[in-house]
Design an enzyme around this catalytic site. Structure first.
Site, PDB file in Angstrom:
ATOM      1  N   LYS A   1     107.863  22.403  97.578  1.00  9.88           N
ATOM      2  CA  LYS A   1     107.361  21.566  96.467  1.00  9.88           C
ATOM      3  C   LYS A   1     106.849  22.444  95.328  1.00  9.88           C
ATOM      4  O   LYS A   1     107.108  22.181  94.162  1.00  9.88           O
ATOM      5  CB  LYS A   1     106.222  20.647  96.966  1.00  9.88           C
ATOM      6  CG  LYS A   1     106.656  19.675  98.053  1.00  9.88           C
ATOM      7  CD  LYS A   1     105.495  18.862  98.589  1.00  9.88           C
ATOM      8  CE  LYS A   1     104.517  19.657  99.429  1.00  9.88           C
ATOM      9  NZ  LYS A   1     105.060  20.166 100.697  1.00  9.88           N
TER      10      LYS A   1
ATOM     11  N   ASP B   1     105.901  21.872 103.408  1.00  6.95           N
ATOM     12  CA  ASP B   1     106.507  23.191 103.191  1.00  6.95           C
ATOM     13  C   ASP B   1     107.988  23.118 102.824  1.00  6.95           C
ATOM     14  O   ASP B   1     108.773  24.011 103.176  1.00  6.95           O
ATOM     15  CB  ASP B   1     106.301  24.094 104.427  1.00  6.95           C
ATOM     16  CG  ASP B   1     104.841  24.234 104.787  1.00  6.95           C
ATOM     17  OD1 ASP B   1     104.015  24.239 103.861  1.00  6.95           O
ATOM     18  OD2 ASP B   1     104.542  24.339 105.987  1.00  6.95           O
TER      19      ASP B   1
ATOM     20  N   GLN C   1     101.781  18.161 101.422  1.00  9.40           N
ATOM     21  CA  GLN C   1     102.302  17.791 102.746  1.00  9.40           C
ATOM     22  C   GLN C   1     103.641  17.053 102.620  1.00  9.40           C
ATOM     23  O   GLN C   1     104.359  17.278 101.658  1.00  9.40           O
ATOM     24  CB  GLN C   1     101.273  16.959 103.538  1.00  9.40           C
ATOM     25  CG  GLN C   1     100.029  17.755 103.958  1.00  9.40           C
ATOM     26  CD  GLN C   1      98.924  17.849 102.920  1.00  9.40           C
ATOM     27  OE1 GLN C   1      98.549  16.853 102.345  1.00  9.40           O
ATOM     28  NE2 GLN C   1      98.393  19.032 102.705  1.00  9.40           N
TER      29      GLN C   1
ATOM     30  N   GLY D   1      99.628  24.698 100.926  1.00 10.74           N
ATOM     31  CA  GLY D   1      99.923  26.045 100.439  1.00 10.74           C
ATOM     32  C   GLY D   1     101.233  25.953  99.677  1.00 10.74           C
ATOM     33  O   GLY D   1     102.288  25.759 100.278  1.00 10.74           O
ATOM     34  N   HIS D   2     101.167  26.009  98.348  1.00 16.30           N
ATOM     35  CA  HIS D   2     102.364  25.848  97.515  1.00 16.30           C
ATOM     36  C   HIS D   2     102.700  27.188  96.866  1.00 16.30           C
ATOM     37  O   HIS D   2     101.913  27.717  96.082  1.00 16.30           O
ATOM     38  CB  HIS D   2     102.129  24.765  96.451  1.00 16.30           C
ATOM     39  CG  HIS D   2     101.904  23.400  97.039  1.00 16.30           C
ATOM     40  ND1 HIS D   2     101.582  22.296  96.302  1.00 16.30           N
ATOM     41  CD2 HIS D   2     101.981  22.968  98.329  1.00 16.30           C
ATOM     42  CE1 HIS D   2     101.470  21.235  97.101  1.00 16.30           C
ATOM     43  NE2 HIS D   2     101.691  21.629  98.344  1.00 16.30           N
TER      44      HIS D   2
HETATM   45  P1  GDP Z   1     105.441  23.776  99.749  1.00 21.49           P
HETATM   46  O1  GDP Z   1     104.215  23.650 100.575  1.00 21.49           O
HETATM   47  O2  GDP Z   1     106.335  22.578  99.868  1.00 21.49           O
HETATM   48  O3  GDP Z   1     105.168  24.128  98.313  1.00 21.49           O
HETATM   49  O4  GDP Z   1     106.281  24.986 100.351  1.00 21.49           O
HETATM   50  P2  GDP Z   1     105.688  26.425 100.792  1.00 21.49           P
HETATM   51  O5  GDP Z   1     105.407  27.212  99.581  1.00 21.49           O
HETATM   52  O6  GDP Z   1     104.615  26.276 101.784  1.00 21.49           O
HETATM   53  O7  GDP Z   1     106.919  26.997 101.592  1.00 21.49           O
HETATM   54  C1  GDP Z   1     108.170  27.165 101.004  1.00 21.49           C
HETATM   55  C2  GDP Z   1     108.546  28.659 101.069  1.00 21.49           C
HETATM   56  O8  GDP Z   1     109.913  28.805 100.805  1.00 21.49           O
HETATM   57  C3  GDP Z   1     107.825  29.493 100.034  1.00 21.49           C
HETATM   58  O9  GDP Z   1     107.628  30.787 100.549  1.00 21.49           O
HETATM   59  C4  GDP Z   1     108.809  29.540  98.870  1.00 21.49           C
HETATM   60  O10 GDP Z   1     108.672  30.704  98.057  1.00 21.49           O
HETATM   61  C5  GDP Z   1     110.122  29.561  99.613  1.00 21.49           C
HETATM   62  N1  GDP Z   1     111.251  28.919  98.946  1.00 21.49           N
HETATM   63  C6  GDP Z   1     111.271  27.824  98.128  1.00 21.49           C
HETATM   64  N2  GDP Z   1     112.536  27.502  97.812  1.00 21.49           N
HETATM   65  C7  GDP Z   1     113.331  28.406  98.440  1.00 21.49           C
HETATM   66  C8  GDP Z   1     114.745  28.591  98.532  1.00 21.49           C
HETATM   67  O11 GDP Z   1     115.557  27.838  97.986  1.00 21.49           O
HETATM   68  N3  GDP Z   1     115.188  29.634  99.305  1.00 21.49           N
HETATM   69  C9  GDP Z   1     114.335  30.470  99.950  1.00 21.49           C
HETATM   70  N4  GDP Z   1     114.857  31.447 100.678  1.00 21.49           N
HETATM   71  N5  GDP Z   1     113.015  30.325  99.885  1.00 21.49           N
HETATM   72  C10 GDP Z   1     112.515  29.303  99.153  1.00 21.49           C
HETATM   73  P1  IMO Z   2     101.959  21.699 102.166  1.00 20.93           P
HETATM   74  O1  IMO Z   2     101.424  20.933 100.968  1.00 20.93           O
HETATM   75  C1  IMO Z   2     102.672  21.779 106.450  1.00 20.93           C
HETATM   76  C2  IMO Z   2      99.646  19.862 108.979  1.00 20.93           C
HETATM   77  C3  IMO Z   2      98.831  20.749 109.898  1.00 20.93           C
HETATM   78  C4  IMO Z   2      98.583  19.787 111.046  1.00 20.93           C
HETATM   79  C5  IMO Z   2      98.388  18.460 110.338  1.00 20.93           C
HETATM   80  C6  IMO Z   2      96.936  18.070 110.123  1.00 20.93           C
HETATM   81  O2  IMO Z   2     101.895  23.167 102.015  1.00 20.93           O
HETATM   82  O3  IMO Z   2     103.314  21.179 102.506  1.00 20.93           O
HETATM   83  P2  IMO Z   2      95.062  18.941 108.437  1.00 20.93           P
HETATM   84  O4  IMO Z   2      94.485  20.301 108.223  1.00 20.93           O
HETATM   85  O5  IMO Z   2      95.698  18.339 107.226  1.00 20.93           O
HETATM   86  O6  IMO Z   2      94.093  17.995 109.083  1.00 20.93           O
HETATM   87  O7  IMO Z   2      96.231  19.154 109.531  1.00 20.93           O
HETATM   88  O8  IMO Z   2      99.042  18.579 109.083  1.00 20.93           O
HETATM   89  N1  IMO Z   2      99.620  20.242 107.558  1.00 20.93           N
HETATM   90  C7  IMO Z   2     100.641  20.817 106.913  1.00 20.93           C
HETATM   91  N2  IMO Z   2     101.838  21.243 107.372  1.00 20.93           N
HETATM   92  N3  IMO Z   2     102.376  21.881 105.141  1.00 20.93           N
HETATM   93  C8  IMO Z   2     101.207  21.425 104.660  1.00 20.93           C
HETATM   94  O9  IMO Z   2     100.929  21.346 103.335  1.00 20.93           O
HETATM   95  C9  IMO Z   2     100.249  20.907 105.567  1.00 20.93           C
HETATM   96  N4  IMO Z   2      98.985  20.410 105.445  1.00 20.93           N
HETATM   97  C10 IMO Z   2      98.627  19.987 106.661  1.00 20.93           C
HETATM   98  O10 IMO Z   2      99.563  21.878 110.282  1.00 20.93           O
HETATM   99  O11 IMO Z   2      99.732  19.684 111.844  1.00 20.93           O
HETATM  100 MG    MG Z   3     103.202  24.731 102.034  1.00 19.82          MG
END
Ligand code: GDP
Ligand code: IMO
Ligand code: MG
Length: 422
Positions: free
Chosen positions: A16, A13, A221, A40-41
């Protein structure tokens, strides 16, 4: 032309999805190489928000082709839903997305076993998407792969074998509601719906490279969730680091060029497991609120804490990145003072490593250097490094120094245009 990799450097999170979206404008092909719908991207532009779980974030750029590599574990129902959602939003998917015929399939019994295991003595806090049990079957050579979905009688045999064997381990009553015939029926249907998407992606990618196509490999991840290098057993079940990109695609290590780390300006984690800089206090709550730190897949609140330079230095080493993108810097505008963990103390001694064993991880005391914030200055429309408040510049310089990396991108908001490049 060599492929490039984007990897999460912490516990996932990091943002990416946003950075892949920003960069994919200048790539021809974007590839997912590991993980599954646990990811979840999130990508935001033009007041639209997309959360992608299986499909590479490049799908949102009409010039990009997208690949789900052999290293991914794929839930076909989740994929079909994602395709439908995108096509309803006028994003063309068919003809642009391809799936490796070797990709392993997540079956209903994988999700059931995931939840049974979570209810047992070792709770990981998994996303419940069946990831661990599917990779278990892959490693123990019982897996069902994408091309198996196309031949119903072979599929049925494989499913029957798997269910019978799992009944022996988990008890007949636990799997009594699962019918091999029903699953084979549904999954064969999914196979037929996805038939045109299936291809030998290793050949496709290598041939594309020899035609000078630009390929971006999108990690899911983060390094601290890597099955080998993360905080085992509180990890996911794949190699999340850049090395996973070769096994998960068939692109050889010599054909990988740049690796870009994605680094959040503080740290978050979802699920169980050690987290040395976690703030179980008002600061943690404020990070969660200001950063809207709720899981993009499960909606669970993310645990929050300060930036950990030991972790990112370790991550940069095992992933091989020296250049990174810093994300969510704007979230720190909520603070007067910003502590940065520059080392740990373990049994009274200072250490500059990220320990592998749970026992040590549980005993670490972070050593913080505290920086002056830029409280209440809105940085979300800054377009250059020099436009950022001086204290923000100092904080970035300190992260670079202690993590031994340089930032080529600084993200100051979720939208495409809220991105500083240098
Ligand atoms: P990922 O799994 O690495 O793709 O990240 P996620 O999408 O799960 O979580 C990142 C969250 O932060 C998302 O809701 C993005 O829209 C948000 N985000 C990404 N870059 C920024 C930033 O520079 N500032 C803020 N406030 N939010 C951001
Ligand atoms: P993105 O790509 C954050 C965590 C789960 C749990 C552990 C194992 O959005 O960054 P699993 O379901 O993979 O067996 O769970 O890994 N986890 C993540 N945490 N971002 C993710 O993906 C994750 N995918 C799995 O919360 O601790
Ligand atoms: Mg994510």
């Amino acid at each position: 032309m060599k492929a490039e990799v984007i990897v999460g450097s912490q516990w996932g999170d990091e943002g990416k999805g946003k950075i892949v979206d920003v960069l994919s404008e200048s790539f021809d092909i974007v590839v997912r190489y590991q993980g599954g719908a646990n990811a979840g991207h999130t990508v935001e532009f033009e007041n639209k928000k997309f959360v992608l779980h299986l499909i590479p974030s490049g799908i949102l750029r009409s010039g990009c082709q997208c690949i789900i590599g052999n290293g991914v574990v794929l839930d076909p129902r989740a994929l079909l839903d994602e395709i439908k959602f995108l096509e309803e939003s006028d994003i063309q998917v068919k003809g642009r997305l391809f799936i490796s015929s070797n990709t392993h399939i997540i079956m209903p019994y994988h999700k059931l076993i995931d939840s049974l295991q979570e209810g047992g003595k070792l709770k990981i806090g998994s996303t419940g998407r069946g990831i661990g049990p599917c990779y278990t079957d892959k490693a123990s050579r019982r897996g069902i792969r994408m091309h198996d979905l196309l031949t119903k009688d072979i599929l049925l045999e494989k499913i029957k074998f798997n269910i019978e064997e799992k009944k022996m381990f988990f008890g007949h009553e636990q799997l009594s509601g699962i019918s091999a015939e029903d699953i084979a029926g549904f999954f064969h249907e999914y196979g037929l719906l996805l038939k045109d998407y299936i291809m030998d992606t290793a050949y496709f990618l290598n041939e594309s490279m020899s035609r000078n196509k630009k390929i971006l490999l999108e990690g899911a991840q983060g390094a601290a969730l890597d099955i080998d290098f993360g905080t085992y057993p509180y990890v996911t079940s794949s190699n999340t680091i850049s090395g996973g990109a070769t096994c998960g695609t068939g692109i050889a290590p010599v054909n990988i060029g740049k690796v870009l780390g994605i680094v959040k300006a503080y740290t978050t984690r979802v699920g169980e497991g050690p987290f040395p800089t976690e703030q179980l206090n008002e600061d943690g709550q404020l990070l969660q609120k200001a950063g809207f730190e709720f899981g993009a897949t499960t909606g669970r609140p993310r645990r929050c804490g300060w930036y950990d330079a030991n972790l990112v230095r370790y991550s940069a080493m095992i992933n091989g990145f020296k250049i990174a993108a810093l994300t969510k810097l704007d979230v720190l505008s909520a603070f007067d003072k910003i502590p940065l963990c520059v080392a740990y103390k373990l049994n009274g001694e200072q250490i500059n490593r990220f320990p592998a064993d749970l026992d040590s991880l549980g005993k670490l005391e972070p050593v913080y250097k505290v920086f002056q914030g830029w409280k209440d200055t809105d940085i979300t429309s800054c377009k250059s490094f020099s436009e950022l408040p001086l204290n923000a510049q100092k904080y970035i310089n300190a992260i670079e120094k202690y993590s031994k990396i340089k930032f080529s991108i600084i993200s100051v908001g979720p939208k495409r245009e809220q991105t500083i490049t240098r």
